[in-house]
Enzyme design. Sequence first.
Site, PDB file in Angstrom:
ATOM      1  N   ALA A 194      22.929  26.279  -0.811  1.00 55.19           N
ATOM      2  CA  ALA A 194      24.306  26.415  -1.303  1.00 55.19           C
ATOM      3  C   ALA A 194      24.315  27.164  -2.634  1.00 55.19           C
ATOM      4  O   ALA A 194      25.164  28.029  -2.879  1.00 55.19           O
ATOM      5  CB  ALA A 194      24.942  25.035  -1.468  1.00 55.19           C
ATOM      6  N   TYR A 207      19.790  23.833  -2.469  1.00 55.18           N
ATOM      7  CA  TYR A 207      19.168  25.111  -2.837  1.00 55.18           C
ATOM      8  C   TYR A 207      19.878  26.264  -2.123  1.00 55.18           C
ATOM      9  O   TYR A 207      20.238  27.272  -2.742  1.00 55.18           O
ATOM     10  CB  TYR A 207      17.676  25.068  -2.482  1.00 55.18           C
ATOM     11  N   SER A 224      17.920  34.543  -2.806  1.00 51.06           N
ATOM     12  CA  SER A 224      16.848  34.116  -1.892  1.00 51.06           C
ATOM     13  C   SER A 224      17.314  34.428  -0.482  1.00 51.06           C
ATOM     14  O   SER A 224      18.526  34.556  -0.235  1.00 51.06           O
ATOM     15  CB  SER A 224      16.628  32.613  -2.020  1.00 51.06           C
ATOM     16  N   ASN A 236      16.878  35.166 -13.207  1.00 51.89           N
ATOM     17  CA  ASN A 236      15.811  34.728 -12.301  1.00 51.89           C
ATOM     18  C   ASN A 236      15.552  33.223 -12.357  1.00 51.89           C
ATOM     19  O   ASN A 236      15.074  32.653 -11.382  1.00 51.89           O
ATOM     20  CB  ASN A 236      14.530  35.496 -12.651  1.00 51.89           C
ATOM     21  N   LYS A 287      22.180  29.357  -3.668  1.00 49.80           N
ATOM     22  CA  LYS A 287      21.816  30.768  -3.498  1.00 49.80           C
ATOM     23  C   LYS A 287      22.930  31.561  -2.788  1.00 49.80           C
ATOM     24  O   LYS A 287      23.131  32.747  -3.061  1.00 49.80           O
ATOM     25  CB  LYS A 287      20.484  30.883  -2.765  1.00 49.80           C
ATOM     26  N   ASP A 311      18.125  27.065 -22.353  1.00 48.67           N
ATOM     27  CA  ASP A 311      18.445  26.434 -21.071  1.00 48.67           C
ATOM     28  C   ASP A 311      19.657  27.185 -20.515  1.00 48.67           C
ATOM     29  O   ASP A 311      20.739  27.159 -21.130  1.00 48.67           O
ATOM     30  CB  ASP A 311      18.773  24.952 -21.299  1.00 48.67           C
ATOM     31  N   VAL A 312      19.480  27.829 -19.368  1.00 48.00           N
ATOM     32  CA  VAL A 312      20.561  28.685 -18.846  1.00 48.00           C
ATOM     33  C   VAL A 312      21.789  27.893 -18.398  1.00 48.00           C
ATOM     34  O   VAL A 312      22.823  28.482 -18.097  1.00 48.00           O
ATOM     35  CB  VAL A 312      20.080  29.595 -17.684  1.00 48.00           C
ATOM     36  N   ARG A 321       6.605  32.397 -15.970  1.00 48.94           N
ATOM     37  CA  ARG A 321       5.596  32.356 -14.894  1.00 48.94           C
ATOM     38  C   ARG A 321       6.238  32.857 -13.591  1.00 48.94           C
ATOM     39  O   ARG A 321       7.427  33.208 -13.560  1.00 48.94           O
ATOM     40  CB  ARG A 321       5.078  30.925 -14.720  1.00 48.94           C
ATOM     41  N   ALA A 370      11.187  33.572 -17.271  1.00 49.04           N
ATOM     42  CA  ALA A 370      10.176  34.641 -17.293  1.00 49.04           C
ATOM     43  C   ALA A 370       8.770  34.157 -17.612  1.00 49.04           C
ATOM     44  O   ALA A 370       7.831  34.940 -17.603  1.00 49.04           O
ATOM     45  CB  ALA A 370      10.580  35.705 -18.315  1.00 49.04           C
TER      46      ALA A 370
HETATM   47  P1  NAI Z   1       8.927  28.964 -10.815  1.00 53.41           P
HETATM   48  O1  NAI Z   1       9.235  27.519 -10.860  1.00 53.41           O
HETATM   49  O2  NAI Z   1       7.496  29.380 -10.937  1.00 53.41           O
HETATM   50  O3  NAI Z   1       9.739  29.770 -11.932  1.00 53.41           O
HETATM   51  C1  NAI Z   1      11.027  29.389 -12.364  1.00 53.41           C
HETATM   52  C2  NAI Z   1      11.096  29.581 -13.863  1.00 53.41           C
HETATM   53  O4  NAI Z   1      12.419  29.242 -14.310  1.00 53.41           O
HETATM   54  C3  NAI Z   1      10.120  28.664 -14.626  1.00 53.41           C
HETATM   55  O5  NAI Z   1       9.429  29.394 -15.613  1.00 53.41           O
HETATM   56  C4  NAI Z   1      11.038  27.606 -15.239  1.00 53.41           C
HETATM   57  O6  NAI Z   1      10.521  27.021 -16.432  1.00 53.41           O
HETATM   58  C5  NAI Z   1      12.316  28.405 -15.460  1.00 53.41           C
HETATM   59  N1  NAI Z   1      13.509  27.558 -15.573  1.00 53.41           N
HETATM   60  C6  NAI Z   1      13.864  26.521 -14.775  1.00 53.41           C
HETATM   61  N2  NAI Z   1      15.008  25.968 -15.200  1.00 53.41           N
HETATM   62  C7  NAI Z   1      15.411  26.683 -16.278  1.00 53.41           C
HETATM   63  C8  NAI Z   1      16.527  26.601 -17.157  1.00 53.41           C
HETATM   64  N3  NAI Z   1      17.476  25.652 -16.995  1.00 53.41           N
HETATM   65  N4  NAI Z   1      16.638  27.492 -18.164  1.00 53.41           N
HETATM   66  C9  NAI Z   1      15.682  28.448 -18.342  1.00 53.41           C
HETATM   67  N5  NAI Z   1      14.596  28.583 -17.543  1.00 53.41           N
HETATM   68  C10 NAI Z   1      14.461  27.699 -16.522  1.00 53.41           C
HETATM   69  O7  NAI Z   1       9.534  29.506  -9.442  1.00 53.41           O
HETATM   70  P2  NAI Z   1       9.677  31.002  -8.848  1.00 53.41           P
HETATM   71  O8  NAI Z   1       9.308  30.937  -7.425  1.00 53.41           O
HETATM   72  O9  NAI Z   1       9.023  31.995  -9.714  1.00 53.41           O
HETATM   73  O10 NAI Z   1      11.273  31.180  -8.912  1.00 53.41           O
HETATM   74  C11 NAI Z   1      11.938  32.263  -9.556  1.00 53.41           C
HETATM   75  C12 NAI Z   1      13.228  32.570  -8.816  1.00 53.41           C
HETATM   76  O11 NAI Z   1      12.909  33.079  -7.515  1.00 53.41           O
HETATM   77  C13 NAI Z   1      14.127  31.359  -8.586  1.00 53.41           C
HETATM   78  O12 NAI Z   1      15.483  31.710  -8.789  1.00 53.41           O
HETATM   79  C14 NAI Z   1      13.876  31.019  -7.130  1.00 53.41           C
HETATM   80  O13 NAI Z   1      14.944  30.328  -6.563  1.00 53.41           O
HETATM   81  C15 NAI Z   1      13.678  32.402  -6.539  1.00 53.41           C
HETATM   82  N6  NAI Z   1      13.000  32.443  -5.242  1.00 53.41           N
HETATM   83  C16 NAI Z   1      11.707  32.010  -5.069  1.00 53.41           C
HETATM   84  C17 NAI Z   1      11.090  32.100  -3.836  1.00 53.41           C
HETATM   85  C18 NAI Z   1       9.669  31.669  -3.589  1.00 53.41           C
HETATM   86  O14 NAI Z   1       9.194  31.755  -2.451  1.00 53.41           O
HETATM   87  N7  NAI Z   1       8.942  31.237  -4.575  1.00 53.41           N
HETATM   88  C19 NAI Z   1      11.795  32.659  -2.664  1.00 53.41           C
HETATM   89  C20 NAI Z   1      13.159  33.052  -2.947  1.00 53.41           C
HETATM   90  C21 NAI Z   1      13.717  32.962  -4.186  1.00 53.41           C
END
Ligand code: NAI
Length: 272
Positions: free
Chosen positions: A169, A167, A154, A102, A171, A75-76, A15, A13
Site C-alpha cells: 500500500a 508495504y 518497488s 529512497n 509503495k 528522520d524523513v 547502506r 543513503a
Molecule cells: P535498507 O534497510 O538496507 O535501507 C534503508 C535505509 O533507509 C537504511 O539506511 C535506513 O536506516 C534508512 N531509513 C529507514 N527509516 C528512515 C527514516 N525514517 N528516515 C531516514 N532514513 C531511514 O533497505 P534497502 O533494500 O536498501 O531499501 C531502500 C529502498 O528500496 C526502500 O525504499 C525499499 O522499500 C526499496 N526497495 C527495496 C527492494 C529490495 O529488494 N531490497 C525492492 C524494492 C524496493
Amino acid sequence: MEVRGKNAIVTGAARGIGRGIALELARAGTNLALVDLGNPADAALTYNLAAQTELLRTVEEVKAHGVRAIPILADVTRAADCARMAAETAAALGSIDILVNNAGIIAVGLVADFSEQQWDRVMAVNAKGPFLCAQACIPHLLRAGAGAIVNIASIAGKRGRAGVAAYCASKFAVVALTQALAEELGAANIRVNAVCPGFLRTAMWTEVLNKVRLPLFESGEGRDNLTFMATQGTFLGREQTPADIGEAVVYLARADNVTGIALNVAGGAEVN
Ligand code: NAI
C-alpha cells in the site's frame, strides 16, 4: 539535464540501495547530501536500521569519487527534520537540483494479525516521507530552474501480495505521489519519476523476508527465498544490485523528456 556538478539529496543513503544510488551519482560527478536516521532501533520493526557509522563510511566512499559529500541525520517522517535537511544541503552545497527519496522500511504479516503501529510506521516512512521531503525541497528545486525528483517505489507498488499489505500500500502511494507531483511540477521543468526495484540482497531480504515463510515466498530445496524469487520470478533469472538501481536513478535525473513514469528495474519480474 547535465548531472555533473549538480547537487543531490539521497535519503536512506547509509547502506543498501541508497548507498548504491549515491555511489552512481558520485561516479557521474554529482555532489551529495547523504541522509539517514543515525539510529538503528525502530520500535515498529523486527530488524535494525543503519547506524551513524555506516552513514559516515558511505560519505567517505562517495568523496573518493572526487565530489563533495555531507552527512545529514534526519528522520524523513518529521517535517522539521526534512526542512533542516533541505536548508543544510542548500547551505553546504549551494543548491538542490535532485532529490532521491529512497529511505524505506518493511514489516511482514497477514492483515488479520498486523499491528496498527506497524501499519502507521510503514506508511509514515515509505509514503509520508517522500511527501515531506519533496515539500521541503520544492522551493529549492524551483529556484534552481530545473530539477528531478526520483522516488524509490518497488514492484510491490504495482501488485499487492499476501503478507506485505502495508508495504505494498505504501509503495502504491509512492507511485501515485510520483504521478501527481509530475503533473504539478512539469511547467516548472521539474521532472518526477519513480524506480521500482525487484529483488535485492539488502537488509529487507536478509533480515526480514528470508526469515519468514509466506505462501508466495516458497524457497524450494536448499535455497533462500530471495534466490528462489530472483531465479524463478524474473525473466533474466537473477537478482538486481544497488548499482542497477543507481544507474536508473542517474538516467532519470538526466532524461529531459521523461516524467511521471515508474520504471521497473526488476529483471522482468514486473512488466507494467
Ligand atoms: P535498507 O534497510 O538496507 O535501507 C534503508 C535505509 O533507509 C537504511 O539506511 C535506513 O536506516 C534508512 N531509513 C529507514 N527509516 C528512515 C527514516 N525514517 N528516515 C531516514 N532514513 C531511514 O533497505 P534497502 O533494500 O536498501 O531499501 C531502500 C529502498 O528500496 C526502500 O525504499 C525499499 O522499500 C526499496 N526497495 C527495496 C527492494 C529490495 O529488494 N531490497 C525492492 C524494492 C524496493
